[in-house]
Design a protein around this motif. Structure first.
Motif, PDB file in Angstrom:
ATOM      1  N   ALA A 122      -2.784   1.251   3.134  1.00  0.00           N
ATOM      2  CA  ALA A 122      -2.230   1.610   1.832  1.00  0.00           C
ATOM      3  C   ALA A 122      -0.808   2.145   1.977  1.00  0.00           C
ATOM      4  O   ALA A 122       0.065   1.873   1.153  1.00  0.00           O
ATOM      5  N   PHE A 123      -0.566   2.900   3.051  1.00  0.00           N
ATOM      6  CA  PHE A 123       0.779   3.440   3.308  1.00  0.00           C
ATOM      7  C   PHE A 123       1.770   2.288   3.496  1.00  0.00           C
ATOM      8  O   PHE A 123       2.839   2.260   2.870  1.00  0.00           O
ATOM      9  N   ASN A 124       1.407   1.311   4.336  1.00  0.00           N
ATOM     10  CA  ASN A 124       2.246   0.114   4.510  1.00  0.00           C
ATOM     11  C   ASN A 124       2.481  -0.568   3.173  1.00  0.00           C
ATOM     12  O   ASN A 124       3.601  -0.938   2.837  1.00  0.00           O
ATOM     13  N   GLY A 125       1.382  -0.745   2.429  1.00  0.00           N
ATOM     14  CA  GLY A 125       1.462  -1.462   1.160  1.00  0.00           C
ATOM     15  C   GLY A 125       2.374  -0.761   0.166  1.00  0.00           C
ATOM     16  O   GLY A 125       3.170  -1.406  -0.525  1.00  0.00           O
ATOM     17  N   LEU A 126       2.281   0.570   0.124  1.00  0.00           N
ATOM     18  CA  LEU A 126       3.146   1.319  -0.794  1.00  0.00           C
ATOM     19  C   LEU A 126       4.610   1.147  -0.419  1.00  0.00           C
ATOM     20  O   LEU A 126       5.462   0.911  -1.276  1.00  0.00           O
ATOM     21  N   LEU A 127       4.921   1.264   0.885  1.00  0.00           N
ATOM     22  CA  LEU A 127       6.308   1.131   1.319  1.00  0.00           C
ATOM     23  C   LEU A 127       6.853  -0.244   0.962  1.00  0.00           C
ATOM     24  O   LEU A 127       7.983  -0.392   0.514  1.00  0.00           O
ATOM     25  N   VAL A 128       6.021  -1.284   1.162  1.00  0.00           N
ATOM     26  CA  VAL A 128       6.511  -2.644   0.942  1.00  0.00           C
ATOM     27  C   VAL A 128       6.615  -2.941  -0.553  1.00  0.00           C
ATOM     28  O   VAL A 128       7.635  -3.452  -1.017  1.00  0.00           O
ATOM     29  N   THR A 129       5.570  -2.593  -1.329  1.00  0.00           N
ATOM     30  CA  THR A 129       5.580  -3.020  -2.726  1.00  0.00           C
ATOM     31  C   THR A 129       6.324  -2.037  -3.629  1.00  0.00           C
ATOM     32  O   THR A 129       7.092  -2.448  -4.486  1.00  0.00           O
ATOM     33  N   ARG A 130       6.143  -0.735  -3.439  1.00  0.00           N
ATOM     34  CA  ARG A 130       6.803   0.215  -4.320  1.00  0.00           C
ATOM     35  C   ARG A 130       8.299   0.294  -4.047  1.00  0.00           C
ATOM     36  O   ARG A 130       9.115   0.375  -4.958  1.00  0.00           O
ATOM     37  N   LEU A 131       8.684   0.291  -2.767  1.00  0.00           N
ATOM     38  CA  LEU A 131      10.096   0.430  -2.438  1.00  0.00           C
ATOM     39  C   LEU A 131      10.769  -0.923  -2.192  1.00  0.00           C
ATOM     40  O   LEU A 131      11.964  -0.989  -1.961  1.00  0.00           O
ATOM     41  N   GLY A 132       9.987  -1.999  -2.221  1.00  0.00           N
ATOM     42  CA  GLY A 132      10.566  -3.335  -2.058  1.00  0.00           C
ATOM     43  C   GLY A 132      11.197  -3.567  -0.701  1.00  0.00           C
ATOM     44  O   GLY A 132      12.259  -4.175  -0.586  1.00  0.00           O
ATOM     45  N   LEU A 133      10.561  -3.079   0.358  1.00  0.00           N
ATOM     46  CA  LEU A 133      11.146  -3.213   1.695  1.00  0.00           C
ATOM     47  C   LEU A 133      10.557  -4.429   2.407  1.00  0.00           C
ATOM     48  O   LEU A 133       9.434  -4.830   2.122  1.00  0.00           O
ATOM     49  N   PRO A 134      11.321  -5.016   3.338  1.00  0.00           N
ATOM     50  CA  PRO A 134      10.775  -6.141   4.111  1.00  0.00           C
ATOM     51  C   PRO A 134       9.638  -5.672   5.023  1.00  0.00           C
ATOM     52  O   PRO A 134       9.796  -4.703   5.765  1.00  0.00           O
ATOM     53  N   SER A 135       8.483  -6.373   4.944  1.00  0.00           N
ATOM     54  CA  SER A 135       7.303  -5.866   5.634  1.00  0.00           C
ATOM     55  C   SER A 135       7.461  -5.884   7.148  1.00  0.00           C
ATOM     56  O   SER A 135       6.898  -5.043   7.837  1.00  0.00           O
ATOM     57  N   ILE A 136       8.236  -6.836   7.687  1.00  0.00           N
ATOM     58  CA  ILE A 136       8.332  -6.916   9.150  1.00  0.00           C
ATOM     59  C   ILE A 136       8.982  -5.658   9.706  1.00  0.00           C
ATOM     60  O   ILE A 136       8.566  -5.116  10.729  1.00  0.00           O
ATOM     61  N   VAL A 137       9.968  -5.133   8.988  1.00  0.00           N
ATOM     62  CA  VAL A 137      10.644  -3.930   9.470  1.00  0.00           C
ATOM     63  C   VAL A 137       9.800  -2.694   9.207  1.00  0.00           C
ATOM     64  O   VAL A 137       9.669  -1.817  10.071  1.00  0.00           O
ATOM     65  N   VAL A 138       9.227  -2.623   7.992  1.00  0.00           N
ATOM     66  CA  VAL A 138       8.392  -1.471   7.659  1.00  0.00           C
ATOM     67  C   VAL A 138       7.288  -1.305   8.690  1.00  0.00           C
ATOM     68  O   VAL A 138       7.031  -0.206   9.190  1.00  0.00           O
ATOM     69  N   THR A 139       6.639  -2.430   9.044  1.00  0.00           N
ATOM     70  CA  THR A 139       5.484  -2.292   9.924  1.00  0.00           C
ATOM     71  C   THR A 139       5.896  -2.123  11.384  1.00  0.00           C
ATOM     72  O   THR A 139       5.105  -1.616  12.175  1.00  0.00           O
ATOM     73  N   ILE A 140       7.131  -2.512  11.747  1.00  0.00           N
ATOM     74  CA  ILE A 140       7.621  -2.119  13.073  1.00  0.00           C
ATOM     75  C   ILE A 140       7.765  -0.600  13.101  1.00  0.00           C
ATOM     76  O   ILE A 140       7.417   0.064  14.074  1.00  0.00           O
ATOM     77  N   GLY A 141       8.244  -0.047  11.994  1.00  0.00           N
ATOM     78  CA  GLY A 141       8.383   1.409  11.905  1.00  0.00           C
ATOM     79  C   GLY A 141       7.046   2.114  11.922  1.00  0.00           C
ATOM     80  O   GLY A 141       6.829   3.036  12.712  1.00  0.00           O
ATOM     81  N   THR A 142       6.108   1.656  11.071  1.00  0.00           N
ATOM     82  CA  THR A 142       4.816   2.342  11.014  1.00  0.00           C
ATOM     83  C   THR A 142       4.032   2.125  12.307  1.00  0.00           C
ATOM     84  O   THR A 142       3.221   2.958  12.691  1.00  0.00           O
ATOM     85  N   MET A 143       4.307   1.004  12.981  1.00  0.00           N
ATOM     86  CA  MET A 143       3.667   0.758  14.274  1.00  0.00           C
ATOM     87  C   MET A 143       4.012   1.883  15.239  1.00  0.00           C
ATOM     88  O   MET A 143       3.135   2.448  15.897  1.00  0.00           O
ATOM     89  N   SER A 144       5.304   2.245  15.304  1.00  0.00           N
ATOM     90  CA  SER A 144       5.703   3.374  16.154  1.00  0.00           C
ATOM     91  C   SER A 144       5.143   4.679  15.611  1.00  0.00           C
ATOM     92  O   SER A 144       4.709   5.537  16.376  1.00  0.00           O
ATOM     93  N   LEU A 145       5.156   4.812  14.292  1.00  0.00           N
ATOM     94  CA  LEU A 145       4.725   6.071  13.683  1.00  0.00           C
ATOM     95  C   LEU A 145       3.233   6.324  13.928  1.00  0.00           C
ATOM     96  O   LEU A 145       2.841   7.384  14.429  1.00  0.00           O
ATOM     97  N   PHE A 146       2.384   5.316  13.618  1.00  0.00           N
ATOM     98  CA  PHE A 146       0.938   5.509  13.762  1.00  0.00           C
ATOM     99  C   PHE A 146       0.567   5.779  15.220  1.00  0.00           C
ATOM    100  O   PHE A 146      -0.154   6.713  15.533  1.00  0.00           O
ATOM    101  N   ARG A 147       1.086   4.921  16.122  1.00  0.00           N
ATOM    102  CA  ARG A 147       0.734   5.135  17.524  1.00  0.00           C
ATOM    103  C   ARG A 147       1.380   6.410  18.041  1.00  0.00           C
ATOM    104  O   ARG A 147       0.808   7.106  18.883  1.00  0.00           O
ATOM    105  N   GLY A 148       2.568   6.711  17.497  1.00  0.00           N
ATOM    106  CA  GLY A 148       3.254   7.941  17.892  1.00  0.00           C
ATOM    107  C   GLY A 148       2.420   9.163  17.559  1.00  0.00           C
ATOM    108  O   GLY A 148       2.329  10.096  18.350  1.00  0.00           O
ATOM    109  N   VAL A 149       1.788   9.164  16.372  1.00  0.00           N
ATOM    110  CA  VAL A 149       0.938  10.295  15.986  1.00  0.00           C
ATOM    111  C   VAL A 149      -0.244  10.399  16.953  1.00  0.00           C
ATOM    112  O   VAL A 149      -0.621  11.499  17.386  1.00  0.00           O
TER     113      VAL A 149
END
Lengths: 325, 335
Positions: free
Chosen positions: B122-149
């Protein structure tokens, strides 16, 4: 003044200065010129790789195979060095560049001649190149004791008090700046990223230009193969595993649009420096290095959110408002 | 004139192929042929291959990744991508491991694993759909974020001590050699088949992938459907996290490293267009089977995992490239 505020490199530079300032409050010596020069040197390889990746991203493509290319090329030159220590290091660098270029040509040819999306091609070559590294090495490592002193020492040679590695990075930055802002080829990378159809009408061969972009990223990855192996004094199958995403992260933080056509040399360099500063500062200010991944992840997301505001195009959003999730 | 060229260079034939012809030359047929030949080669190459338990072990090679690939297929068909799925597994597994320390029981653990996956999606989905961001970049970011946590919580430690009943999900068998994971995967495959190929929701996913603007003007709620697809991908990653954690019996922050690329390879090999708008669930299921066959067969021959990845990479490029080369050769032949 307004144009200056809209310039994302300025904002990124401000963010980096703020970051350095914050770190200095915890660890005073961080902002010393000596230490900053060290951080620059540590980040050199990432900067060079990010510049190569940027050219590919500008053309609406992506190269996921850079880190595997680096590992393969690094292994090739390290094995040559271990077997024939007499081979001069500059020749090894040429070999590294050549091997990297060949791997880039393979990516580029598949994208150009067969029209396979670059993400698919490089996803495949990402595993192939790393697997090939295992095949040629048999899984063995090339350690420091097998490398010749010249192989290890060349990039550490000091010129005007700065190691050769930093000079190489500066030279690469300068040549990318000239390539992207002063040559027709450089402008055509931007052109096909902004509008491929218009580029065709303007006489640009889109496929061939993409091919050249992959050659450049391959070449750069090859050179970094030597630099990486001689810097960390080890060549193994595992080196730079997953690093392709760090490279892309540096580009994204540097304001390079993944949709193509937007990005600058300064942005890529600053994006890489941002990541480099974080990774070198964390141990100094007593934050566990395990925090690094989450911090750079947050930085990427923040950077995309900020960049998207600048890139948002006007018009065409007639229906968007009517819709709510 | 036998065909019309659209402005975008798409080829629209005057009439469609006959059903039999299109079935024989379909992507799925090609995959079945590849799967059968690999199966045959495996049977000849190793005497241990044709054994019920061997074949059962084989399925563990792909079921977890294939579960995610089902949802990922829908996401890629809609023109988006999620690179953070493996990181979601790491975070969900870490949260489950943490819950174990507080004495949470098996059903609670499953709920936590799936819940964390859903929340990440849902977090990925919100970033992509609400903020209109490209999913490939968003999920590269969340990939680091989730595993980072996960790394922040665990560092270089590991969580162990999962309850015994929890082991069923990743190690249990429903009947004879049929594992719980396999049954779950087959069930999920049927559900996703129905969703994608038999519901209006599925048609909308295709419509979005082919032309999001046209879909929007046709009354398709593009953003909402994309958001749902991100949630589904997160949900499947959460389920996969439960299975993997249960199978391994321990959690490290490096769990499932590199899975995202294998999942995407499966989806693309299954004939889903990485550009969106085309693909099928049977194709993805077959691709998952092929990847399982290749890795397991080579494993029986004592080929190291990293060398197997060469075959997977080559398979990916060859299976995509060959039809293109083939079509080009057919075109050049005088009619």
């Amino acid at each position: 003044m307004n144009a200056l505020l809209k310039n994302r490199e300025i904002w990124l530079l401000a963010a980096i200065l703020l970051l350095i300032g914050l770190i200095s409050t915890r660890y005073g010596a961080f902002a010393s010129p000596r230490n900053l020069a060290n951080v620059f040197n540590d980040t050199s390889i990432l900067m060079i790789l990010a510049l190569g990746q940027m050219v590919v991203i500008l053309t609406r493509s992506i190269d996921l195979s850079m880190a595997s290319n680096l590992a393969f090329t690094g292994m090739v030159v390290a094995m040559i060095n271990a077997a024939y220590p007499a081979v001069p290091v500059p020749l090894l660098m040429l070999i590294a560049a050549g091997v990297g270029l060949a791997l880039g040509v393979f990516n580029g040819a598949l994208v150009w001649k067969l029209g396979i999306p670059s993400i698919v091609v490089t996803l495949g070559t990402l595993t192939i190149y790393r697997g090939a590294t295992f095949v040629i090495s048999g899984g063995a490592w090339v350690n420091a004791d097998k490398m010749s002193p010249a192989f290890i020492g060349l990039q550490r040679m000091q010129m005007l008090g700065i190691p050769l590695l930093s000079w190489i990075a500066l030279a690469v930055i300068a040549s990318f700046f000239v390539l992207l802002t002063r040559t027709p080829l450089g402008r055509s990378f931007y052109a096909i990223g902004v509008n491929p159809t218009a580029s065709v009408y303007a006489g640009i061969d889109v496929g061939r230009t993409k091919f050249v972009a992959f050659c450049i990223s391959g070449l750069v990855a090859g050179i970094c193969g030597y630099l990486w192996v001689s810097r960390y004094v080890i060549a193994s199958v595992e080196i730079a595993n997953g690093y392709e995403l760090n490279i892309i992260a540096a580009c994204v933080i540097g304001g390079i649009s993944i949709a193509g056509g937007i990005g600058s040399v300064g942005g890529a360099v600053l994006g890489a420096l941002f990541l480099g500063i974080i990774s070198s500062a964390l141990p100094l200010i007593n934050i566990s290095p395990f925090w690094q991944m989450a911090i750079s992840g947050s930085a990427i997301i923040l950077a995309v959110v900020l960049n998207a505001r600048g890139e948002r195009r006007q018009g065409r959003i007639i229906l968007k408002k009517a819709e709510a999730i | 004139m036998s065909a019309t060229e659209t402005p975008h260079g798409r080829h629209i034939p005057d009439r469609l192929d006959r059903p039999l012809r299109s079935a024989v030359f379909s992507w799925e047929a090609l995959l079945i042929a590849v799967a059968i030949s690999i199966f045959a080669v495996n049977s000849f190459a190793s005497p241990y291959f044709l054994d019920a338990w061997s074949l059962s072990d084989l399925t563990f090679n792909f079921t977890e990744k294939a579960l995610i690939a089902l949802a990922m297929a829908l996401l890629i068909i809609s023109g988006e991508i999620d690179l953070s799925v493996a990181a979601i597994i790491a975070l969900a597994s870490t949260m489950m491991g943490m819950a174990v320390q507080f004495g949470v029981g098996t059903s609670g653990l499953v709920a936590i694993g799936i819940g964390v996956g859903l929340a990440c999606g849902a977090f990925n989905g919100l970033l992509v759909t609400r903020l209109g961001l490209p999913s490939i970049v968003v999920t590269i970011g969340t990939m680091s974020l989730f595993r980072g946590v996960a790394f922040i919580i665990l560092g270089d430690q590991a969580y162990k001590g999962y309850p015994e009943s929890f082991a069923f999900f990743g190690q249990g068998y429903v009947w004879w050699v049929v594992s719980f994971e396999l049954v779950l995967f087959l069930g999920a495959a049927v559900i996703y088949y129905v969703i994608l190929h038999r519901t209006s929701f599925g048609r909308r996913v295709f419509a979005i992938g082919n032309n999001p603007v046209a879909a929007q003007f046709s009354g398709v709620r593009v953003e909402r459907i994309k958001f749902i697809l991100f949630c589904l991908t997160g949900l499947m990653s959460g389920i996969a996290a439960v299975l993997i954690t249960s199978r391994l019996g321990s959690t490290r922050p490096s769990i499932a490293q590199g899975y995202e690329l294998e999942v995407i390879t499966m989806v693309v090999l299954g004939g889903v267009s990485i550009l969106g708008g085309a693909g099928s669930i049977p194709g993805v299921v077959l691709a998952a089977l092929i990847m399982g066959l290749v890795t397991f067969g080579l494993g029986l021959l004592n080929v190291p995992g990293i060398v197997m990845s060469i075959f997977i990479g080559l398979l990916l490029i060859l299976v995509i490239a060959l039809p293109i080369v083939w079509r080009r050769l057919m075109k050049e032949r005088p009619a």
